[in-house]
Write a protein that holds these residues in place. Structure first.
Motif, PDB file in Angstrom:
ATOM      1  N   ALA A  98      -4.719  -0.948   6.159  1.00 20.23           N
ATOM      2  CA  ALA A  98      -4.599  -1.570   7.485  1.00 20.23           C
ATOM      3  C   ALA A  98      -4.680  -3.094   7.444  1.00 20.23           C
ATOM      4  O   ALA A  98      -3.888  -3.783   8.088  1.00 20.23           O
ATOM      5  CB  ALA A  98      -5.668  -1.012   8.427  1.00 20.23           C
ATOM      6  N   ALA A  99      -5.631  -3.633   6.679  1.00 21.98           N
ATOM      7  CA  ALA A  99      -5.798  -5.093   6.632  1.00 21.98           C
ATOM      8  C   ALA A  99      -4.560  -5.765   6.043  1.00 21.98           C
ATOM      9  O   ALA A  99      -4.170  -6.858   6.467  1.00 21.98           O
ATOM     10  CB  ALA A  99      -7.038  -5.454   5.814  1.00 21.98           C
ATOM     11  N   SER A 105       0.885  -8.898   4.417  1.00 20.78           N
ATOM     12  CA  SER A 105       1.117  -8.841   2.967  1.00 20.78           C
ATOM     13  C   SER A 105       1.712  -7.499   2.524  1.00 20.78           C
ATOM     14  O   SER A 105       2.308  -7.398   1.454  1.00 20.78           O
ATOM     15  CB  SER A 105      -0.184  -9.111   2.202  1.00 20.78           C
ATOM     16  N   MET A 106       1.560  -6.458   3.352  1.00 25.31           N
ATOM     17  CA  MET A 106       2.116  -5.146   3.005  1.00 25.31           C
ATOM     18  C   MET A 106       3.636  -5.190   2.932  1.00 25.31           C
ATOM     19  O   MET A 106       4.244  -4.574   2.045  1.00 25.31           O
ATOM     20  CB  MET A 106       1.661  -4.102   4.035  1.00 25.31           C
ATOM     21  N   PHE A 185      -3.387   3.040  11.683  1.00 24.06           N
ATOM     22  CA  PHE A 185      -3.316   1.820  12.502  1.00 24.06           C
ATOM     23  C   PHE A 185      -2.759   0.616  11.736  1.00 24.06           C
ATOM     24  O   PHE A 185      -2.994   0.472  10.545  1.00 24.06           O
ATOM     25  CB  PHE A 185      -4.704   1.479  13.060  1.00 24.06           C
ATOM     26  N   ASN A 186      -2.048  -0.243  12.466  1.00 26.82           N
ATOM     27  CA  ASN A 186      -1.511  -1.475  11.887  1.00 26.82           C
ATOM     28  C   ASN A 186      -2.460  -2.652  12.071  1.00 26.82           C
ATOM     29  O   ASN A 186      -2.254  -3.708  11.478  1.00 26.82           O
ATOM     30  CB  ASN A 186      -0.155  -1.827  12.524  1.00 26.82           C
ATOM     31  N   LEU A 187      -3.482  -2.487  12.915  1.00 27.11           N
ATOM     32  CA  LEU A 187      -4.437  -3.562  13.165  1.00 27.11           C
ATOM     33  C   LEU A 187      -5.809  -3.182  12.601  1.00 27.11           C
ATOM     34  O   LEU A 187      -6.297  -2.067  12.832  1.00 27.11           O
ATOM     35  CB  LEU A 187      -4.554  -3.841  14.665  1.00 27.11           C
ATOM     36  N   SER A 188      -6.416  -4.124  11.893  1.00 26.28           N
ATOM     37  CA  SER A 188      -7.731  -3.880  11.281  1.00 26.28           C
ATOM     38  C   SER A 188      -8.784  -3.468  12.304  1.00 26.28           C
ATOM     39  O   SER A 188      -9.596  -2.590  12.034  1.00 26.28           O
ATOM     40  CB  SER A 188      -8.223  -5.133  10.553  1.00 26.28           C
ATOM     41  N   PHE A 260       1.345   7.289   6.836  1.00 25.90           N
ATOM     42  CA  PHE A 260       1.750   5.955   6.389  1.00 25.90           C
ATOM     43  C   PHE A 260       3.190   5.967   5.858  1.00 25.90           C
ATOM     44  O   PHE A 260       3.951   5.019   6.078  1.00 25.90           O
ATOM     45  CB  PHE A 260       0.807   5.428   5.303  1.00 25.90           C
ATOM     46  N   THR A 261       3.545   7.038   5.174  1.00 26.30           N
ATOM     47  CA  THR A 261       4.902   7.139   4.607  1.00 26.30           C
ATOM     48  C   THR A 261       5.968   7.211   5.687  1.00 26.30           C
ATOM     49  O   THR A 261       7.055   6.684   5.527  1.00 26.30           O
ATOM     50  CB  THR A 261       4.986   8.400   3.686  1.00 26.30           C
ATOM     51  N   LYS A 262       5.629   7.843   6.823  1.00 29.00           N
ATOM     52  CA  LYS A 262       6.626   8.091   7.874  1.00 29.00           C
ATOM     53  C   LYS A 262       6.639   7.041   9.000  1.00 29.00           C
ATOM     54  O   LYS A 262       7.632   6.908   9.706  1.00 29.00           O
ATOM     55  CB  LYS A 262       6.371   9.464   8.529  1.00 29.00           C
TER      56      LYS A 262
END
Length: 267
Positions: A98-99, A105-106, A185-188, A260-262
């Protein structure tokens, strides 16, 4: 068919290992030190004195088994041995997925020829290996401390090892919760809210259920009671609760990887 497309990326694993090593060493060292201190200070006379002191208080329910392993299970394996690795899990799980999405950076990592499934499996494997390593260090330090400080007390090593296996399985299942929300989640702040909130609530519910009979019903609201330390020391079978913890961990990690993959990622 899968040639050239490994499930785990060694480069990413090594990078994750290096970037998390200081934090891992800190938590493994502090937790092991506390274990060694508990082993070193144990005296049967002290325990009976403490029991006399708290027998009429709300804490009377906590220390039941006054043997050496009973003392360890009701102190270290109830509090410090669970809480410190839990804090490590919360920090690390959020940082693994998430972070990185949150700070962008992901997208950079995934621009390299690395599949999402490979990345998330590698990060998940790191967390599991880190916890297994931490529990191994704690166990070895405990055995060394017992040999050094309690050589005159007969300690059932098989029970001691079984308690540590239970601790690992609890941490594995708990880390699955934090890892899942890190993947969702996309937000920490959202990842940490649930990835930390639920495991901490489970820890507190378990603690409350052991403090007083009036609060014992809380044990039904936490997976931590599946790590049944009293059952181990009583020689009862813990195969089923241990298996449940293992399944919970595998399922949560599996869902996390799939989500996460989808899912759509912000670029």
């Amino acid at each position: 068919a899968g040639r050239g497309r490994p499930l785990i990326n060694r480069t990413i694993f090594r990078h994750t290992l290096k970037s998390n090593l200081k934090l891992w060493i800190l938590f493994a060292a502090v937790t092991s030190l506390i274990m060694a201190i508990f082993v070193a200070v144990f005296k049967p006379s002290t325990i009976s004195g403490v029991m006399d002191l708290i027998k009429d208080s709300a804490l009377a329910g906590i220390v039941i088994n006054t043997t050496f392993l009973g003392m360890l299970s009701s102190t270290f394996y109830t509090m410090h041995g669970v809480l410190l690795p839990l804090v490590y899990i919360i920090f690390t799980a959020n940082g693994l997925i998430a972070a990185q999405v949150d700070r962008g950076s992901m997208a950079y990592v995934l621009s390299a020829p690395v599949r999402r499934s490979t990345l998330v499996l590698t990060q998940g494997l790191y967390l599991i290996v880190a916890l297994a390593g931490m529990c191994t260090v704690i166990t070895l330090v405990g055995l060394a401390a017992i040999r050094l400080f309690q050589s005159d007390i007969e300690v059932d090593v098989a029970d001691f090892l079984l308690v540590n296996l239970g601790l690992f399985l609890l941490l594995f299942a708990t880390s699955g919760i934090s890892f899942l929300f890190s993947c969702v989640f996309n937000l920490s702040r959202h990842s940490v809210a649930l990835g930390a909130g639920i495991p901490i609530a489970f820890f507190l519910f378990d603690l409350m259920s052991s403090v007083s009979e009036d609060l014992e019903f809380f044990k039904y609201f936490t997976i931590n009671t599946l790590f049944d330390r009293d059952a181990i020391l009583a020689g009862e079978s813990v195969l089923l609760p241990f298996a449940v913890l293992a399944v919970i961990g595998v399922v949560l990690y599996g869902i996390g990887v799939r989500v996460f993959t989808k899912k759509d990622l912000p670029l």
